[in-house]
Design a protein around this motif. Sequence first.
Motif, short mmCIF file in Angstrom:
data_model
loop_
_atom_site.label_atom_id
_atom_site.label_comp_id
_atom_site.label_asym_id
_atom_site.label_seq_id
_atom_site.Cartn_x
_atom_site.Cartn_y
_atom_site.Cartn_z
N PHE A 200 0.83 -1.20 0.00
CA PHE A 200 0.00 0.00 0.00
C PHE A 200 0.87 1.26 0.00
CE2 PHE A 200 -2.35 3.31 2.39
CZ PHE A 200 -3.42 3.49 1.52
N GLY A 201 1.95 1.25 0.78
CA GLY A 201 2.87 2.38 0.77
C GLY A 201 3.50 2.60 -0.58
N LEU A 202 3.83 1.52 -1.27
CA LEU A 202 4.40 1.64 -2.61
C LEU A 202 3.36 2.16 -3.61
CD1 LEU A 202 6.56 -1.61 -2.73
CD2 LEU A 202 7.36 0.75 -2.50
N MET A 203 2.10 1.86 -3.37
CA MET A 203 1.05 2.43 -4.21
C MET A 203 1.00 3.95 -4.02
SD MET A 203 -3.08 1.84 -4.17
CE MET A 203 -3.26 3.04 -2.84
N LEU A 204 1.09 4.43 -2.77
CA LEU A 204 1.15 5.87 -2.53
C LEU A 204 2.39 6.47 -3.18
CD1 LEU A 204 0.16 5.97 1.26
CD2 LEU A 204 -1.32 6.33 -0.73
N ASN A 205 3.49 5.75 -3.10
CA ASN A 205 4.74 6.16 -3.76
C ASN A 205 4.52 6.38 -5.25
OD1 ASN A 205 7.10 5.02 -5.50
ND2 ASN A 205 8.14 5.64 -3.61
N SER A 206 3.75 5.50 -5.87
CA SER A 206 3.51 5.58 -7.31
C SER A 206 2.58 6.73 -7.67
CB SER A 206 2.95 4.26 -7.81
OG SER A 206 3.86 3.21 -7.55
N VAL A 207 1.64 7.05 -6.78
CA VAL A 207 0.78 8.21 -7.02
C VAL A 207 1.62 9.48 -7.07
CG1 VAL A 207 -1.07 9.63 -6.08
CG2 VAL A 207 -1.27 7.13 -6.03
N VAL A 208 2.52 9.62 -6.09
CA VAL A 208 3.41 10.78 -6.07
C VAL A 208 4.33 10.76 -7.29
CG1 VAL A 208 5.26 11.92 -4.77
CG2 VAL A 208 3.31 10.93 -3.57
N LEU A 209 4.79 9.57 -7.67
CA LEU A 209 5.63 9.43 -8.86
C LEU A 209 4.90 9.95 -10.10
CD1 LEU A 209 7.77 6.29 -9.70
CD2 LEU A 209 6.47 7.43 -11.48
N GLY A 210 3.63 9.60 -10.24
CA GLY A 210 2.86 10.05 -11.40
C GLY A 210 2.68 11.56 -11.42
N ILE A 211 2.39 12.15 -10.26
CA ILE A 211 2.23 13.61 -10.19
C ILE A 211 3.54 14.31 -10.55
CG2 ILE A 211 1.76 15.54 -8.62
CD1 ILE A 211 -0.10 13.64 -7.06
N THR A 212 4.65 13.78 -10.03
CA THR A 212 5.96 14.36 -10.34
C THR A 212 6.27 14.24 -11.82
OG1 THR A 212 6.71 13.69 -8.13
CG2 THR A 212 8.40 14.32 -9.71
N SER A 213 5.89 13.14 -12.45
CA SER A 213 6.14 12.97 -13.88
C SER A 213 5.44 14.04 -14.71
CB SER A 213 5.67 11.57 -14.32
OG SER A 213 6.38 10.57 -13.64
N VAL A 214 4.23 14.40 -14.30
CA VAL A 214 3.49 15.44 -15.01
C VAL A 214 4.21 16.79 -14.91
CG1 VAL A 214 1.32 16.72 -15.08
CG2 VAL A 214 1.29 14.25 -14.73
N LEU A 215 4.83 17.06 -13.75
CA LEU A 215 5.51 18.34 -13.52
C LEU A 215 6.96 18.33 -13.97
CD1 LEU A 215 4.19 18.97 -9.89
CD2 LEU A 215 3.25 19.89 -12.03
N MET A 216 7.45 17.19 -14.46
CA MET A 216 8.87 17.02 -14.75
C MET A 216 9.41 18.05 -15.73
SD MET A 216 11.26 14.65 -13.97
CE MET A 216 10.31 13.15 -13.79
N GLU A 217 8.73 18.26 -16.84
CA GLU A 217 9.22 19.16 -17.88
C GLU A 217 9.36 20.59 -17.35
OE1 GLU A 217 10.53 21.06 -21.20
OE2 GLU A 217 10.59 18.95 -20.66
N LYS A 218 8.38 21.05 -16.58
CA LYS A 218 8.45 22.40 -16.03
C LYS A 218 9.60 22.54 -15.04
CE LYS A 218 3.56 23.58 -16.63
NZ LYS A 218 2.30 24.00 -15.97
N LEU A 219 9.80 21.53 -14.21
CA LEU A 219 10.89 21.57 -13.24
C LEU A 219 12.24 21.63 -13.94
CD1 LEU A 219 9.64 18.89 -10.66
CD2 LEU A 219 9.70 21.36 -10.32
N CYS A 220 12.43 20.78 -14.94
CA CYS A 220 13.71 20.74 -15.64
C CYS A 220 13.95 22.00 -16.47
CB CYS A 220 13.78 19.49 -16.52
SG CYS A 220 13.84 17.94 -15.60
N SER A 221 12.90 22.55 -17.05
CA SER A 221 13.04 23.77 -17.84
C SER A 221 13.43 24.96 -16.96
CB SER A 221 11.73 24.08 -18.58
OG SER A 221 11.43 23.07 -19.50
N LYS A 222 12.94 24.97 -15.72
CA LYS A 222 13.19 26.11 -14.83
C LYS A 222 14.55 26.04 -14.16
CE LYS A 222 11.05 28.81 -11.12
NZ LYS A 222 9.87 28.95 -10.23
N TRP A 223 14.93 24.86 -13.66
CA TRP A 223 16.14 24.74 -12.86
C TRP A 223 17.24 23.91 -13.52
CZ3 TRP A 223 11.74 24.00 -9.24
CH2 TRP A 223 11.47 25.17 -8.51
N GLY A 224 16.95 23.25 -14.62
CA GLY A 224 17.94 22.39 -15.25
C GLY A 224 17.80 20.95 -14.77
N ALA A 225 17.93 20.01 -15.72
CA ALA A 225 17.70 18.59 -15.39
C ALA A 225 18.70 18.08 -14.36
CB ALA A 225 17.77 17.75 -16.66
#
Length: 511
Positions: free
Chosen positions: A342-367
Motif C-alpha cells: 500500500f505504501g508503494l502504491m502511494l509512492n507511485s501516485v506521487v511518482l505520477g504527479i511528479t512525472s506530469v511536472l517534470m518538464e516544467k521543473l527541468c526547464s526552470k532549474w535544469g535537469a
Amino acid sequence: MPIPEADRQRARGRPSTSSSTRPAARTTVRARVPRRQLLRVASVACGIQFGWALQLSLLTPYVQELGIPHQWASIIWLCGPLSGLLVQPLVGHTSDRCTSKFGRRRPFIVGGAVSIIIAVLIIGHSADIGWLFGDRGSYRPRAIVAFVFGFWILDVANNMTQGPCRALLADLTGKDHRRNRVANAYFSLFMAVGNVLGFATGSYSGWFKILPFTRTAACDVDCANLKSAFFIDIIFIAITTYLSVLAAKEVPLGSCDRSTAAHGEGLEQPAGQAEEAFLWELFGTFRYFSGTIWIILSVTALNWIGWFPFLLFDTDWMGREIYGGQPNEGANYNAGVRMGSFGLMLNSVVLGITSVLMEKLCSKWGAGFVWGVSNILMALCFLSMLILSYVANHMDFIGHDLPPVGIVIAALVIFAILGVPLAITYSVPYALISTRIESLGLGQGLSMGVLNLAIVIPQVVVSVGSGPWDQIFGGGNSPAFAVAGVAALTSGLMAILAIPRTRSQKPRALP
C-alpha cells in the motif's frame, strides 16, 4: 579532439567511406510526432511496470516463505542486473539494425511481452510445480527451482522489453530534445500508473475469493493471491502492448525509404561481424565520451546503489522492522508486507504527479540540478527509515501486537515521498544520456544500453553483497539502507556540482 571518420563509422557498425564516394545526402523534413501518439507508444510501460510492481512488492517475501533465508534472498535478484548487463545492450544493438517488416523496435517489444507472460505463469504456479514433483513441508526446493527459473526469465524479458520501448520513443522524437524529455516523462507517468495498479493489486488480500481456482493443496491463501495477481498482470501486458505497437509507425530499416531510420544503419552484416561491431560499439566508444557523459554515468551508478536495496527489501522492511514479524511465523509479517505494498502504491501516485511536472521543473532549474536535489531527498528518506526502525525496535509491541498507528503512518509517508526522486530517476538520466550520446553517431538502442551498464553493475554489487552485509550487523535491512543513504547523498552532490545547468551540451567537432 575530433572523432576520426573511420573510427566513427566502425563504432556505428559499418564500413567507412570517403567523402568522394559517399552518396549525396537527401535532405528530408521529419514530421513532428503528435503527443497523443507518443502517449500511446509509452503506454506499454504501464503493463511492464504492473508486473514489476508485483515482483518488487511480493516476491522477496514469497521466496523467503518457500524456504530461502533472508541473507540469501537478494541473490535471487542477481539475474536482473546480469541480464541487463548482457541482454539489454545486445537487444539495443540488434534492434538498431533490425530489418523486420514490422520495424526495428516492435518485434522486441512483442517478444518481450510474450516472455513476460510465460514467466509470470511459471512463478505463479511454482508451488504447484514443486508439489507435483514431491515437495512437502515448509522447505520446498523444487518450488524454489521453478520460482528461480521463472524469475530469471521475467528479468530477461523485462530487460528485453524496456530498452526498445525507450529507444522507440527516442526514434520518434529525433533531435527534438524537449520532446524527448516529454516522451520520457510520459513513459515515467505510465510506469507510475502501472505501479499504482500493481501495488494496489499486491496489497489486496482477497483475490483468492474472486479467483477460487488459484487455491490448491500446494498453494495457500498468500500464494493464491500472488497467482491471481499475475493472472491480472497478463491481461494488462497484453492490452498495453497491443496499444503501443499499434500506435508506433515504424518504417522498416531495410525499405527504400530510410528517412526515418537513424543514421542509415540498415546494411546487412554477417553474424560474426555484427557481434564484433556490438563489442566495439559498447566498449570502444567509451574513449569518445565527454566528461559530462562520464559524470552522468557515475551519478546513475551511485543513484542505483541507493535505490536497489530499497526496491529489494521495501515490503520486507515493513514486515520485519515495522511490524516485527518473520516469514511463516504469525500474521504480522504478511500484514506488514501488504501495508508495504500500500505504501508503494502511494509512492507511485506521487511518482505520477511528479512525472506530469517534470518538464516544467527541468526547464526552470535544469535537469541535472533537479536530479541532484531529488537524490539528496532520497538520502534524507533513507535516514528517516533508519531512525524509524530504531524507534520501532525499542517499543514493546514486537512479538505480540501490531505497531502503533503513528509508526505505520510515518513509514507510509516516507514511502510516498520517495516517489519524487523515483520519478526523476526513471526519466531524467535517460533524456540526458540520449541527447549527449547522439553526437557520437550511435543508435538510440545502444545509448540505452550504455546507460544500462551504469544501472546494472551497481545492482550486481548490491544483489551479491546486501544480504551478507546485513547479516554481519545482526540481520534486518538497516545496514543496506545506511549504505544506500550515503550513495544517494554522494550522487546528489555530484549531480548539482558537476552536471552543467544548461539543457544542451556543446557537441564535439566531427570531420
